[in-house]
Design an enzyme around this catalytic site. Sequence first.
Site, PDB file in Angstrom:
ATOM      1  N   HIS A 102      19.618  96.407  79.959  1.00 42.62           N
ATOM      2  CA  HIS A 102      19.607  95.282  80.913  1.00 42.62           C
ATOM      3  C   HIS A 102      18.165  94.820  81.124  1.00 42.62           C
ATOM      4  O   HIS A 102      17.245  95.640  81.172  1.00 42.62           O
ATOM      5  CB  HIS A 102      20.236  95.711  82.242  1.00 42.62           C
ATOM      6  CG  HIS A 102      20.532  94.540  83.124  1.00 42.62           C
ATOM      7  ND1 HIS A 102      19.545  93.908  83.840  1.00 42.62           N
ATOM      8  CD2 HIS A 102      21.669  93.851  83.361  1.00 42.62           C
ATOM      9  CE1 HIS A 102      20.085  92.877  84.496  1.00 42.62           C
ATOM     10  NE2 HIS A 102      21.371  92.828  84.218  1.00 42.62           N
ATOM     11  N   LYS A 128      24.814  96.641  90.168  1.00 43.86           N
ATOM     12  CA  LYS A 128      23.382  96.945  90.327  1.00 43.86           C
ATOM     13  C   LYS A 128      23.214  97.950  91.474  1.00 43.86           C
ATOM     14  O   LYS A 128      24.040  98.858  91.593  1.00 43.86           O
ATOM     15  CB  LYS A 128      22.602  95.647  90.542  1.00 43.86           C
ATOM     16  CG  LYS A 128      22.910  94.629  89.426  1.00 43.86           C
ATOM     17  CD  LYS A 128      22.036  93.431  89.408  1.00 43.86           C
ATOM     18  CE  LYS A 128      22.459  92.515  88.255  1.00 43.86           C
ATOM     19  NZ  LYS A 128      21.615  91.346  88.108  1.00 43.86           N
ATOM     20  N   ASN A 131      28.798  94.205  87.267  1.00 43.88           N
ATOM     21  CA  ASN A 131      27.572  94.997  87.342  1.00 43.88           C
ATOM     22  C   ASN A 131      27.099  94.954  88.792  1.00 43.88           C
ATOM     23  O   ASN A 131      26.510  93.972  89.229  1.00 43.88           O
ATOM     24  CB  ASN A 131      26.520  94.381  86.399  1.00 43.88           C
ATOM     25  CG  ASN A 131      25.184  95.096  86.486  1.00 43.88           C
ATOM     26  OD1 ASN A 131      25.070  96.147  87.121  1.00 43.88           O
ATOM     27  ND2 ASN A 131      24.163  94.526  85.858  1.00 43.88           N
ATOM     28  N   GLY A 140      20.894  85.893  88.362  1.00 48.30           N
ATOM     29  CA  GLY A 140      20.705  85.847  89.814  1.00 48.30           C
ATOM     30  C   GLY A 140      20.054  84.571  90.325  1.00 48.30           C
ATOM     31  O   GLY A 140      19.588  84.524  91.461  1.00 48.30           O
ATOM     32  N   GLU A 162      22.342  87.647  78.009  1.00 49.29           N
ATOM     33  CA  GLU A 162      21.966  87.244  79.358  1.00 49.29           C
ATOM     34  C   GLU A 162      20.583  86.611  79.337  1.00 49.29           C
ATOM     35  O   GLU A 162      19.570  87.338  79.314  1.00 49.29           O
ATOM     36  CB  GLU A 162      21.928  88.457  80.296  1.00 49.29           C
ATOM     37  CG  GLU A 162      23.224  89.233  80.369  1.00 49.29           C
ATOM     38  CD  GLU A 162      23.280  90.119  81.607  1.00 49.29           C
ATOM     39  OE1 GLU A 162      24.091  89.841  82.477  1.00 49.29           O
ATOM     40  OE2 GLU A 162      22.487  91.064  81.705  1.00 49.29           O
ATOM     41  N   SER A 199      24.461  84.448  86.261  1.00 47.81           N
ATOM     42  CA  SER A 199      25.031  83.512  87.238  1.00 47.81           C
ATOM     43  C   SER A 199      26.454  83.060  86.907  1.00 47.81           C
ATOM     44  O   SER A 199      26.831  81.925  87.204  1.00 47.81           O
ATOM     45  CB  SER A 199      24.108  82.301  87.434  1.00 47.81           C
ATOM     46  OG  SER A 199      22.867  82.722  87.962  1.00 47.81           O
ATOM     47  N   GLU A 222      16.643  93.954  83.666  1.00 41.62           N
ATOM     48  CA  GLU A 222      15.978  94.549  84.835  1.00 41.62           C
ATOM     49  C   GLU A 222      15.404  95.919  84.498  1.00 41.62           C
ATOM     50  O   GLU A 222      14.439  96.369  85.116  1.00 41.62           O
ATOM     51  CB  GLU A 222      16.971  94.619  86.012  1.00 41.62           C
ATOM     52  CG  GLU A 222      17.213  93.231  86.598  1.00 41.62           C
ATOM     53  CD  GLU A 222      18.535  93.056  87.314  1.00 41.62           C
ATOM     54  OE1 GLU A 222      19.229  94.047  87.594  1.00 41.62           O
ATOM     55  OE2 GLU A 222      18.882  91.882  87.585  1.00 41.62           O
TER      56      GLU A 222
HETATM   57  P1  PGA Z   1      24.131  87.727  87.973  1.00 39.21           P
HETATM   58  O1  PGA Z   1      23.715  89.047  87.176  1.00 39.21           O
HETATM   59  O2  PGA Z   1      25.594  87.470  87.680  1.00 39.21           O
HETATM   60  O3  PGA Z   1      23.888  88.063  89.421  1.00 39.21           O
HETATM   61  O4  PGA Z   1      23.269  86.615  87.482  1.00 39.21           O
HETATM   62  C1  PGA Z   1      24.214  89.299  85.885  1.00 39.21           C
HETATM   63  C2  PGA Z   1      23.594  90.549  85.333  1.00 39.21           C
HETATM   64  O5  PGA Z   1      22.392  90.789  85.574  1.00 39.21           O
HETATM   65  O6  PGA Z   1      24.261  91.347  84.652  1.00 39.21           O
END
Ligand code: PGA
Length: 224
Positions: free
Chosen positions: A92, A12, A10, A157, A151, A187, A94
């Site tokens: 997601h 982003k 991903n 992150g 998640e 992560s 976000e």
């Molecule tokens: P990350 O993000 O691996 O940077 O923690 C995962 C995600 O949001 O899909």
Amino acid sequence: MLDKFIIAANWKMNGTPAEARSFAAELDEFIREVQPQSEIVVCPPYILLNEMHGSFKKGGQNCHHETSGAFTGEISAKMLKNAACEYVILGHSERREMGESSELIAKKAQAAKAAGVKVIFCIGEKEGEDFESVISEQLNFAVDVDVIAYEPVWAIGTGKTPSLEEINSRHKFIKDKCGLQVMYGGSANPDNAKDISALQNVGGLLVGGASLSISSFTSIIEAK
Ligand code: PGA
């Protein structure tokens, strides 16, 4: 239910056309050489989709619930399909954070299904929230979806992850509830990928930050 372990990148809101092209070329070469057993999916920003070609699957990071029309700035599932996307990430955290409701995400999933695009449906609790109640509520809307990505929001992150025991038991809880394959996200990186992907109930990895560099993404694929 999909049959393969899935490792999805991903990106982003990151990446340039040049980065996308070189990442795709290197990933393609790696896959041809190593022949990983996993399904590899890359989800870049929309405008980079057509820069990335190779022996991997592509996915969008979101889609609209309508097929076309006056929706400035939006993209439909059919457009993703036309851009050779086999997958779309929906729900997601976000995007939920920006105001997407469970009802809206369910409508998007329905649109994706109608367009023939597989849905990676993201769920996860925030720090301090009760895992079972948040997840059960979010799963009520997981209709028309192909795979779940669990998640924990506090792990995205941050470099923090739940313990391996927690990841495994939480994935089992989700799998038992919906009968779908469950990917882990939050992560995931080359150091923890081997242990996490070996867990019995983990059916894939959704990788954010660590998917931006080809060497760390391919290390994650190799770790499985
Ligand atoms: P990350 O993000 O691996 O940077 O923690 C995962 C995600 O949001 O899909």
